[in-house]
Design a protein around this motif. Structure first.
Motif, PDB file in Angstrom:
ATOM      1  N   TYR A 177      26.677  42.684  22.446  1.00  0.00           N
ATOM      2  CA  TYR A 177      27.448  42.893  21.435  1.00  0.00           C
ATOM      3  C   TYR A 177      28.691  41.827  21.683  1.00  0.00           C
ATOM      4  N   ILE A 178      28.949  41.096  21.032  1.00  0.00           N
ATOM      5  CA  ILE A 178      30.113  40.176  21.068  1.00  0.00           C
ATOM      6  C   ILE A 178      31.156  40.355  20.120  1.00  0.00           C
ATOM      7  N   ARG A 179      32.481  40.678  20.263  1.00  0.00           N
ATOM      8  CA  ARG A 179      33.578  41.320  19.504  1.00  0.00           C
ATOM      9  C   ARG A 179      34.285  39.883  19.130  1.00  0.00           C
ATOM     10  N   ASN A 180      35.021  40.239  17.947  1.00  0.00           N
ATOM     11  CA  ASN A 180      35.984  39.207  17.693  1.00  0.00           C
ATOM     12  C   ASN A 180      35.500  37.898  17.326  1.00  0.00           C
ATOM     13  N   ARG A 181      34.626  37.849  16.242  1.00  0.00           N
ATOM     14  CA  ARG A 181      33.888  36.670  15.843  1.00  0.00           C
ATOM     15  C   ARG A 181      33.540  36.419  14.312  1.00  0.00           C
ATOM     16  N   SER A 182      34.078  35.488  13.742  1.00  0.00           N
ATOM     17  CA  SER A 182      33.327  35.467  12.415  1.00  0.00           C
ATOM     18  C   SER A 182      31.880  35.320  12.461  1.00  0.00           C
ATOM     19  N   SER A 183      31.216  35.206  11.272  1.00  0.00           N
ATOM     20  CA  SER A 183      30.011  35.021  11.013  1.00  0.00           C
ATOM     21  C   SER A 183      29.553  33.519  11.482  1.00  0.00           C
ATOM     22  N   CYS A 226      21.123  27.499  24.506  1.00  0.00           N
ATOM     23  CA  CYS A 226      19.807  27.497  24.249  1.00  0.00           C
ATOM     24  C   CYS A 226      18.923  28.791  24.928  1.00  0.00           C
ATOM     25  N   SER A 227      19.543  29.718  25.591  1.00  0.00           N
ATOM     26  CA  SER A 227      18.948  31.078  25.873  1.00  0.00           C
ATOM     27  C   SER A 227      18.750  32.016  24.851  1.00  0.00           C
ATOM     28  N   CYS A 228      19.729  31.590  23.829  1.00  0.00           N
ATOM     29  CA  CYS A 228      19.669  32.716  22.558  1.00  0.00           C
ATOM     30  C   CYS A 228      18.519  32.567  21.768  1.00  0.00           C
ATOM     31  N   THR A 229      17.856  33.678  21.478  1.00  0.00           N
ATOM     32  CA  THR A 229      16.786  33.589  20.675  1.00  0.00           C
ATOM     33  C   THR A 229      16.702  34.012  19.408  1.00  0.00           C
ATOM     34  N   ALA A 230      17.922  34.872  18.974  1.00  0.00           N
ATOM     35  CA  ALA A 230      18.140  35.311  17.621  1.00  0.00           C
ATOM     36  C   ALA A 230      19.521  35.730  17.670  1.00  0.00           C
ATOM     37  N   TYR A 231      20.087  35.838  16.528  1.00  0.00           N
ATOM     38  CA  TYR A 231      21.402  36.621  16.471  1.00  0.00           C
ATOM     39  C   TYR A 231      21.322  37.295  14.982  1.00  0.00           C
ATOM     40  N   ALA A 232      22.792  38.168  14.735  1.00  0.00           N
ATOM     41  CA  ALA A 232      22.788  38.798  13.675  1.00  0.00           C
ATOM     42  C   ALA A 232      24.228  39.301  13.635  1.00  0.00           C
ATOM     43  N   TYR A 233      24.770  39.265  12.197  1.00  0.00           N
ATOM     44  CA  TYR A 233      26.366  39.597  11.959  1.00  0.00           C
ATOM     45  C   TYR A 233      26.257  40.468  10.896  1.00  0.00           C
TER      46      TYR A 233
END
Length: 746
Positions: free
Chosen positions: A352-358, A369-376
């Motif tokens: 869970y990463i806070r203070n981010r726009s989409s 490169c390690s990130c396999t997916a994200y959701a916002y």
């Protein structure tokens, strides 16, 4: 105890004198005494569930006015009374409750905190109409309540809280068996290790089922029916169960590990289940393995692999080993893409990463490169304090996903190469890249090479009988739309043939291909392929048999076909589609030509937004833009756009408002639209963009009737527009060359 004694015991409970409170001078005595809430809904007293010897007695709360004995709270669940008499008393000096047997043994005690204990004597215990049993001081302050110590049932008014700082949470614990209220194996709570953003059923310490993550709306899984007043104070996140239906309802976690939302039916004199999880199927935690998901959108639940993956066990129905990638990621070489998977319950074990726009959330995953997916998601509609952004990222296997339809959200999945699309034409056709490089006006963040099935012009000519007028579905400003149902695979599609000599047609073609090919949402029309043949430009879409919304609203014979529930479903679908464009897609997109003829309807009357020829992509920090060439449809355009060329997400909100008014089309057509609008907002209307809500708030208001509506601002006049300072920034005053389209039904 034999059957006769049990019968006498139950009779004594029924004929005793009772009220709703205890005092130090009037304890609750077994056998005979009970408390009944003021409105008669709940009772508190002693009960037994078996004919065992010695008899096992419990102190609990049940529904008093229904024939099926249903217990909602048990005090001494793990320490039953085994003597023939017992009492519950309010202590004189310490303001506490004590349950004791005939031998003087304390079997259960409700103690207050040290600060409360010194508040003085004179407390009473009351059974409230909500089913909450409270210890109340003379000053009216409650220093203890049963809702803070639940057993297996959640009643309206209960607050489910999770402290994600110290990893504690309110916990509901099932009975051990159908006739044994002692502590069972299954429990339900917010997940303290995932910031309380999801609800989990635990089997011991292992997850058995999870609800999915708060999305900012009120339709996701466990939140569909009842949760409101969701608050995050930076340490504790809580959700209060509330209902305004007037019915008897509760949530119950049974001894088998199923949680259900139940409503009492007076007609059948039984409890009916409106919702139950996990049930029997693939909804159990991790049942489909890594990179697999449980699809519940069909008639039968089944495990499937996420797009771009295949079962490790081959064609076996055993998904215990999960799924594997069809193609290895090539991060670093610019070859990876993100595929939008709509309507998903996102996986577990997220960051869970806070203070981010989409946009910042997407960029952070793209660069890693390690990130396999994200959701916002934007949680502004449910959180009263704290950061409203909700950026989730996954860096390993994706576990416990679900295709949930309306109750899900967008999951952006990292895949090697470009996203694939269904091949709607001949199997012999080879996917090729359509070079759009000569179009230089679309945003640099979007790929200039899009992989789409290319259907030959000859096939389309044959399928449309040389584009015969008998196959025309509709006409637009930039071309005609034909029905095609004779492709080799038998799939029905629609073909838009753009005008050859229109510069606007070229721009529209670029917009349609670049935008729709990248967008995936159930309320947006799907682009399936394209064709470029000399100066011919054609787009192939899914065919929607009920055509466009204007056919129903502006045709005297058809307007009676759609009832109010259908119309309301259309309204919600369009709102969700706009919310996706404005907030949930990778780039903010303004449609600019939302109208009834651009809302298409499938066989089940579900709406899909179409015609993206005039759409515009906004950059990361853009909030509005201006143009000297206004294009659109008169009557649907916001005042600031029609007169000054200024457009933003609020321009689409204005058009959406016009769609709502068209439900009362006769009033509007006869110049009586003011009679349809509430008098409180008649003068303030939608003149200023800042007076219009974002689509996220609109969707929440449509989904939740209890959500408070914002009060209208001070009235203003169209001829004297008053700008806020942020409305002026980035806009240029100009004389507009307006190109307007008259309102016509397809």
């Amino acid at each position: 105890m034999d059957t006769l004694h049990v019968a006498i015991f139950m009779l004594l409970i029924c004929i005793c004198q009772s009220d709703d409170r205890l005092t130090p001078a009037k304890p609750l005595i077994f056998p005979g005494d009970k408390l009944v809430s003021d409105d008669g809904t709940f009772a508190l007293g002693f009960f037994s569930l078996t004919n065992s010897t010695p008899i096992l007695l419990y102190l609990g709360i049940w529904y008093n006015n229904i024939p099926e004995r249903t217990y909602v709270w048990v005090a001494n669940r793990d320490n039953p009374i085994t003597t023939r008499s017992a009492s519950l008393a309010v202590t004189t000096n310490t303001s506490s409750l004590a349950l004791s047997d005939s031998k003087g043994h304390i079997l259960w005690e409700a103690t207050t905190t040290r600060s409360n204990a010194t508040a003085g004597a004179g407390a009473i215990a009351m059974l409230l109409n909500t089913g909450n049993f409270v210890l109340r001081l003379p000053n009216g302050r409650d220093v203890w309540q049963s809702m803070d110590h639940p057993t297996d049932t959640i009643l309206p008014g209960f607050k489910l809280w999770t402290n994600y700082k110290n990893h504690t949470a309110a916990r509901i614990v099932a009975w051990k068996g159908p006739h044994d209220p002692s502590t069972g194996e299954f429990s339900l709570s917010g997940d303290p290790d995932q910031w309380g953003l999801q609800i989990v059923i635990w089997n011991g310490t292992n997850p058995s089922w999870r609800s999915g993550v708060w999305t900012g709306g009120t339709t996701a899984s466990l939140t569909k029916y009842i949760w409101s007043e969701i608050i995050d104070d930076g340490e504790v996140i809580s959700a209060t169960y509330s209902t305004t239906s007037g019915l008897l309802t509760h949530w119950k976690l049974d001894y088998t590990g199923n949680v259900s939302f139940r409503t009492w039916s007076n007609e059948s004199s039984t409890w009916t289940r409106a919702f139950q999880r996990p049930g029997y199927g693939c909804l159990h935690y991790g049942a489909c393995g890594s990179f697999g998901y449980c699809d519940i959108t069909g008639s039968v639940q089944q495990c499937k692999c996420l797009d771009g993956f295949e079962p490790i066990n081959g064609f076996s129905l055993n998904f215990s080993r999960g799924c594997k990638r069809k193609e290895t990621l090539k991060c670093g070489g610019g070859e990876d893409n993100f595929l939008t998977l709509p309507g998903m319950k996102v996986p577990d074990k997220f960051m869970y990463i806070r203070n981010r726009s989409s946009e910042e959330c997407a960029d952070e995953c793209i660069r890693n490169c390690s990130c396999t997916a994200y959701a916002y998601a934007n949680l502004r509609t449910i959180l009263t304090t704290g950061d409203p952004s909700r950026c989730l990222m996954w860096t390993g296997d994706l576990l416990d996903s679900e295709k949930a339809g309306d109750m899900g959200e967008n999951l952006y999945l990292r895949l090697a190469g470009s996203p694939t699309y269904p091949d709607i034409g001949h199997n012999k056709e080879i996917l090729r890249k359509v070079d759009l490089g000569h179009f230089n006006t679309f945003h640099e963040s979007w790929d200039q090479n899009l992989e789409l099935p290319n259907i030959s012009f000859e096939d389309l000519t044959f399928a449309t009988n040389s584009f015969n007028d008998t196959n025309i579905l509709g006409k637009g400003g930039f071309g005609k739309v034909y029905k095609v149902g004779t492709l080799e695979d038998g799939m029905e599609v629609a073909v838009k043939r753009l005008n050859k000599d229109s510069e606007q047609g070229i721009e529209q073609f670029r917009n349609e291909v670049v935008l729709i090919a990248k967008l995936q949402h159930k309320n947006l029309v799907r682009l399936l392929g394209c064709c470029i043949h000399g100066d011919e430009k054609l787009l192939i879409y899914e065919y929607l048999p009920n055509k466009s919304l204007d056919k129903f609203f502006f045709d005297c014979e058809m307007k009676s076909v759609i009832d109010w529930p259908t119309r309301f479903n259309i309204v919600k679908g369009v709102a969700r589609g706009l919310l996706y464009l404005h907030q949930d897609s990778r780039m903010m997109i303004i449609h600019r030509d939302l109208k009834t003829s651009n809302i298409l309807l499938d066989a089940e009357m579900n709406p899909k937004i179409s015609d993206f020829g005039m759409a515009r992509i906004f950059g990361n920090r853009e909030q509005q833009a201006s143009t000297k060439r206004v294009v659109g449809t008169y009557g649907y355009m916001a005042p600031e756009y029609a007169m000054e060329g200024i457009f933003s997400v609020k321009s689409d909100t204005y058009s959406f408002g016009v769609l709502l008014l068209e439900i009362a089309w006769n009033l509007w057509k006869d110049g009586m639209a003011r009679d349809f609008v509430d008098k409180m907002i008649r003068e303030s209307c939608l003149d200023s963009p800042n007076a219009r809500p974002h689509m996220s708030l609109v969707v929440s208001m449509l989904d939740n009737e209890d959500m408070p509506r914002p009060r209208p601002k001070q009235p203003m006049y169209f001829v004297q527009r008053h700008y806020d300072e942020d409305e002026r920034q980035g806009s240029e005053s100009s004389t507009n060359n307006a190109s307007l389209t008259a309102l016509e039904g397809r």
